[in-house]
Write a protein that holds these residues in place. Structure first.
Motif, mmCIF file in Angstrom:
data_model
loop_
_atom_site.group_PDB
_atom_site.id
_atom_site.type_symbol
_atom_site.label_atom_id
_atom_site.label_comp_id
_atom_site.label_asym_id
_atom_site.label_seq_id
_atom_site.Cartn_x
_atom_site.Cartn_y
_atom_site.Cartn_z
ATOM 1 N N THR A 134 -15.919 1.189 -33.726
ATOM 2 C CA THR A 134 -16.206 -0.114 -34.321
ATOM 3 C C THR A 134 -16.013 -0.025 -35.820
ATOM 4 O OG1 THR A 134 -17.826 -0.615 -32.593
ATOM 5 C CG2 THR A 134 -17.924 -1.917 -34.621
ATOM 6 N N ALA A 135 -15.060 -0.794 -36.322
ATOM 7 C CA ALA A 135 -14.793 -0.858 -37.763
ATOM 8 C C ALA A 135 -15.306 -2.191 -38.298
ATOM 9 C CB ALA A 135 -13.301 -0.712 -38.030
ATOM 10 N N GLU A 136 -15.793 -2.174 -39.551
ATOM 11 C CA GLU A 136 -16.380 -3.369 -40.151
ATOM 12 C C GLU A 136 -15.748 -3.665 -41.503
ATOM 13 O OE1 GLU A 136 -20.604 -3.282 -40.445
ATOM 14 O OE2 GLU A 136 -20.901 -2.385 -38.454
ATOM 15 N N ARG A 137 -15.821 -4.943 -41.850
ATOM 16 C CA ARG A 137 -15.474 -5.393 -43.205
ATOM 17 C C ARG A 137 -16.479 -6.490 -43.548
ATOM 18 N NH1 ARG A 137 -11.555 -5.327 -47.046
ATOM 19 N NH2 ARG A 137 -10.987 -7.281 -48.080
ATOM 20 N N ASN A 138 -17.336 -6.224 -44.525
ATOM 21 C CA ASN A 138 -18.472 -7.089 -44.792
ATOM 22 C C ASN A 138 -18.352 -7.793 -46.138
ATOM 23 O OD1 ASN A 138 -19.719 -6.165 -42.380
ATOM 24 N ND2 ASN A 138 -20.383 -4.319 -43.458
ATOM 25 N N ASN A 139 -18.768 -9.044 -46.138
ATOM 26 C CA ASN A 139 -18.721 -9.862 -47.346
ATOM 27 C C ASN A 139 -20.127 -9.951 -47.945
ATOM 28 O OD1 ASN A 139 -18.238 -11.699 -49.353
ATOM 29 N ND2 ASN A 139 -17.960 -13.452 -47.995
ATOM 30 N N HIS A 140 -20.395 -9.139 -48.993
ATOM 31 C CA HIS A 140 -21.671 -9.180 -49.722
ATOM 32 C C HIS A 140 -21.494 -10.196 -50.859
ATOM 33 C CE1 HIS A 140 -23.345 -5.451 -47.829
ATOM 34 N NE2 HIS A 140 -22.055 -5.227 -47.627
ATOM 35 N N THR A 174 -36.212 -6.015 -50.656
ATOM 36 C CA THR A 174 -37.026 -5.949 -49.436
ATOM 37 C C THR A 174 -36.179 -5.674 -48.201
ATOM 38 O OG1 THR A 174 -36.859 -8.369 -49.245
ATOM 39 C CG2 THR A 174 -38.810 -7.479 -50.348
ATOM 40 N N HIS A 175 -34.867 -5.919 -48.288
ATOM 41 C CA HIS A 175 -33.977 -5.648 -47.155
ATOM 42 C C HIS A 175 -33.567 -4.183 -47.070
ATOM 43 C CE1 HIS A 175 -33.788 -9.858 -46.494
ATOM 44 N NE2 HIS A 175 -32.976 -10.139 -47.502
ATOM 45 N N LEU A 176 -33.802 -3.408 -48.117
ATOM 46 C CA LEU A 176 -33.271 -2.051 -48.196
ATOM 47 C C LEU A 176 -34.094 -1.105 -47.321
ATOM 48 C CD1 LEU A 176 -30.999 -0.578 -49.764
ATOM 49 C CD2 LEU A 176 -32.728 0.099 -51.434
ATOM 50 N N TYR A 178 -28.286 -7.834 -52.712
ATOM 51 C CA TYR A 178 -27.027 -7.115 -52.523
ATOM 52 C C TYR A 178 -26.824 -6.727 -51.060
ATOM 53 C CZ TYR A 178 -26.515 -6.566 -57.597
ATOM 54 O OH TYR A 178 -26.353 -6.787 -58.939
ATOM 55 N N GLN A 179 -27.907 -6.634 -50.291
ATOM 56 C CA GLN A 179 -27.784 -6.285 -48.870
ATOM 57 C C GLN A 179 -27.421 -7.491 -48.002
ATOM 58 O OE1 GLN A 179 -30.107 -4.424 -50.911
ATOM 59 N NE2 GLN A 179 -28.349 -3.085 -50.635
ATOM 60 N N SER A 180 -27.500 -8.701 -48.528
ATOM 61 C CA SER A 180 -27.116 -9.900 -47.772
ATOM 62 C C SER A 180 -25.604 -9.899 -47.566
ATOM 63 C CB SER A 180 -27.550 -11.156 -48.535
ATOM 64 O OG SER A 180 -28.936 -11.138 -48.798
ATOM 65 N N LYS A 181 -25.194 -10.161 -46.333
ATOM 66 C CA LYS A 181 -23.756 -10.062 -46.066
ATOM 67 C C LYS A 181 -23.377 -10.893 -44.849
ATOM 68 C CE LYS A 181 -24.434 -5.850 -43.288
ATOM 69 N NZ LYS A 181 -24.181 -4.404 -43.202
ATOM 70 N N GLU A 182 -22.095 -11.202 -44.803
ATOM 71 C CA GLU A 182 -21.470 -11.741 -43.599
ATOM 72 C C GLU A 182 -20.694 -10.586 -42.969
ATOM 73 O OE1 GLU A 182 -19.048 -15.744 -42.192
ATOM 74 O OE2 GLU A 182 -18.870 -15.039 -44.259
ATOM 75 N N VAL A 210 -26.263 -11.264 -41.949
ATOM 76 C CA VAL A 210 -27.271 -10.203 -41.947
ATOM 77 C C VAL A 210 -28.073 -10.287 -43.248
ATOM 78 C CG1 VAL A 210 -27.688 -7.716 -41.863
ATOM 79 C CG2 VAL A 210 -25.805 -8.712 -40.541
ATOM 80 N N ASP A 211 -29.402 -10.300 -43.132
ATOM 81 C CA ASP A 211 -30.301 -10.326 -44.297
ATOM 82 C C ASP A 211 -29.939 -11.449 -45.270
ATOM 83 O OD1 ASP A 211 -31.678 -8.121 -43.332
ATOM 84 O OD2 ASP A 211 -30.380 -6.694 -44.374
ATOM 85 N N ALA A 212 -29.727 -12.633 -44.731
ATOM 86 C CA ALA A 212 -29.270 -13.745 -45.574
ATOM 87 C C ALA A 212 -30.359 -14.293 -46.487
ATOM 88 C CB ALA A 212 -28.730 -14.866 -44.686
#
Length: 640
Positions: free
Chosen positions: A563-569, A43-45, A540-544, A533-535
């Protein structure tokens, strides 16, 4: 019977389209009781990536392949019917078309068989989940919206020339007539496959966060090999159409291109050849045996028929002049096939070594650079020589050596001057000198050939310069579209050379407010964000999300904010996914990777300056335009 077959293929295209629309609906409606929907949608996609989930998995990609093939078959049926109305090649049509339709229908039946009994995209779960797993984050990129469909369009397109070639062999009509009918399909399949590969390289560059675009991974190689062989097939087809030479080459290369497209799927889905980068299955899958059988059948039948129909092949002129255009085309074909063979050996070697010795021996990029690199450079070099060669005559081409040297003198001097300037500028890398020198040679050779034809037309007609150029190009679209493709490849060669040799890299740790210098750039670490985000619900789209913003200045002038990102899924086995920030110019790319970011704001960055890489994508655009122009002029040129 032929009318029934045509109607059957039309019905198959309609039913396959209906199946595809049903899967699209199930994905967009998020019907999680369907296993394929549950595994690839949440549902987050976002809607765009919900649509691209159609080809994210094995079942959907096979249905996509079948769908495209059914639509292309419908196009073949329509185009052949139009030819019938115009009464062109009537006898040839009556002999070939039933076989072409039967072969294309048989290939569709094979894929449908796998979908029904091995990988059914409509398989239901015993219990309906309330939420789906979602799409892998690495696939949430515009490149992956375009890359698989374009690639599978190329795979499906390669089946059409294969069907024409096999029909010619089955009927014994192995002269150049079948090539006239297949002309546009040949170029279409080659273009789709090439564009798909290039989009995949762009996706790797912008998404994987390593600063590269090609890793010689088995899955990458799997699509490159049929493209190289397909390129050799196009060149063989040119010679056969114009000079009636190389009939066996065209038939076998058309067949081998299609078989190697099946091999690309074998690499991706069979689990026999593993991919560390793409992470597909490492265990043998049920589809393996289907693909092995069909590859053997698709290659064995043409090989048998070429040997069996030996007396049907027309007598052709022997290539006995090494400075003729036939010899140049033959050399290019051998180089392209040799490159494909080198890549094939490197791809299968780890699996073969494990089978024979029990030890998996992987080959790194140095093998491919040594084995395939020189062959590719020679192939590009030949692009500058072939256009100025003469077609071979039955009598000797008097003065051809002197004429060739005279026409190549300006490109040769330009290439030599380029190398000298680079050496004086301090460049010592052999790869850079050869790469840039060869590119300048091909560029000048191509432009000078166009310039000579333009001058001849102006003298003959007295037309204004721009009018003469426009009419020259419009009346020889196949030829000059091909030249534009060559110039696109030159641009790509420049991009590869610059990006491989002159990268600058820095690894730094910064606190907010600190700066770093790299090349002519000054980057200032402005601030950072850490957020969820989307916790809920977890997918799989839930991330820090960890994001750091930098300002970029050059020569005291503000250029951009990156802006560079590194996300923890956290639901993934490999949870950390980078989102790089890139600023592109014609000269170079500034490429920023966020390596780590802690709660205090201390961030580690990997910063690269990659010269000329944008010319890769520009070259791909020129290839696309050039091929479209060539197709509008008859696909494979008929001009003298």
């Amino acid at each position: 019977l032929i009318i029934s077959a045509r109607n059957g293929l039309i019905a198959a295209a309609g039913l396959t389209t209906l199946a595809a629309l049903v899967l699209f609906y199930l994905l967009l409606a998020r019907q999680f009781e369907v296993a394929y929907v549950y595994e690839h949608v949440s549902t987050h996609l976002p809607v765009l990536y919900t649509i691209s989930a159609f080809w994210a998995g094995e079942e959907g990609s096979l249905l996509l392949w079948l769908w495209f093939l059914s639509l292309l078959t419908l196009g073949v049926v329509y185009s052949l019917s139009q030819r019938q109305k115009r009464k062109q090649d009537e006898q040839l049509r009556q002999e070939l078309y039933p076989y072409i339709w039967a072969i294309l229908g048989g290939i569709q039946g094979f894929i449908a068989l796998i979908l029904l009994f091995v990988h059914n995209p409509f398989q239901l779960l015993p219990v309906t989940p309330t939420e789906g797993a979602g799409l892998l984050p690495l696939l949430e990129n515009p490149g992956m919206v375009l890359h698989p469909p374009t690639l599978f369009l190329g795979y499906a397109g390669a089946a059409v020339p294969f069907a024409f070639a096999l029909a010619a062999l089955l009927t014994g009509r192995v002269d150049r007539g079948w090539l006239r009918l297949a002309r546009c399909w040949n170029l279409f399949a080659w273009l789709a496959l090439g564009v798909g590969i290039l989009i995949g390289a762009w996706w790797a560059y912008v998404e994987l966060g390593w600063g590269g675009y090609w890793a010689w991974d088995p899955v990458e190689n799997g699509s490159l090999i049929p493209w190289l062989v397909g390129t050799a097939f196009l060149h063989a087809a040119v010679v056969q159409e114009r000079r009636r030479s190389f009939p066996r080459w065209t038939l076998l290369l058309a067949s081998l291109t299609f078989v190697l497209c099946l091999f690309a799927t074998f690499i991706t889905r069979a689990g026999v050849i593993t991919s560390d980068l793409h992470g597909f299955s490492s265990h043998i899958q049920p589809i393996t045996y289907y693909l092995l059988f069909f590859m053997g059948l698709s290659l064995g039948i043409p090989l048998y028929l070429v040997a069996h129909r030996e007396n049907r092949f027309p007598r052709t002129m022997t290539v006995n002049d090494l400075l003729s255009r036939e010899a140049g085309f033959l050399a290019a074909m051998l180089l392209l096939c040799g490159t494909a063979l080198a890549v094939f050996v490197g791809t299968v070697f780890p699996t073969v070594s494990q089978l024979l010795r029990g030890v998996r021996t992987a080959l790194d990029t140095s093998f491919y650079n040594r084995a395939a690199g020189p062959l590719m450079v020679l192939t590009v070099f030949l692009m500058g020589i072939c256009p100025v060669m003469l077609w071979q005559r039955r009598e000797a081409n008097s003065g051809s050596e002197i004429r060739l040297l005279r026409r190549l003198s300006v490109p040769g001097m330009g290439a030599l001057l380029t190398v000298l300037v680079l050496v004086v500028s301090g460049v010592r890398e052999a790869f850079a000198l050869v790469g840039f020198g060869t590119s300048v040679f091909v560029l000048l050779s191509t432009l000078s050939d166009v310039g000579r034809a333009w001058l001849v037309r102006r003298r003959a007609t007295g037309e204004a310069p721009l009018v003469a150029l426009g009419r020259l190009l419009s009346r020889n679209r196949s030829r000059y579209g091909g030249y534009l493709v060559h110039l696109g490849i030159v641009c790509m060669a420049i991009g590869v050379t610059g990006s491989m040799v002159y990268q600058t890299e820095r690894l730094v740790s910064l606190e907010p407010g600190e700066t770093v210098h790299i090349g002519n750039y000054i980057l200032r670490y402005e601030d950072y964000v850490i957020e969820l985000v989307d916790a809920d619900p977890p997918t799989y789209q839930s991330k820090e999300r960890y994001a750091a913003r930098l300002s970029v200045t050059k020569d005291g002038r503000m250029l951009a904010t990156m802006t560079a990102e590194r996300n923890n899924h956290w639901l993934l086995d490999n949870p950390w996914v980078s989102e790089v920030s890139i600023r592109s110019t014609l000269r170079e790319d500034l490429y920023v990777i966020l390596a780590s970011l802690d709660k205090t704001g201390l961030a580690a960055f990997q910063i690269l300056v990659i010269p000329l890489v944008v010319w890769l994508w520009i070259g791909g655009g020129l290839m696309l335009i050039g091929t479209a122009i060539a197709m509008s002029g008859g696909c494979i040129g008929r001009e003298k």
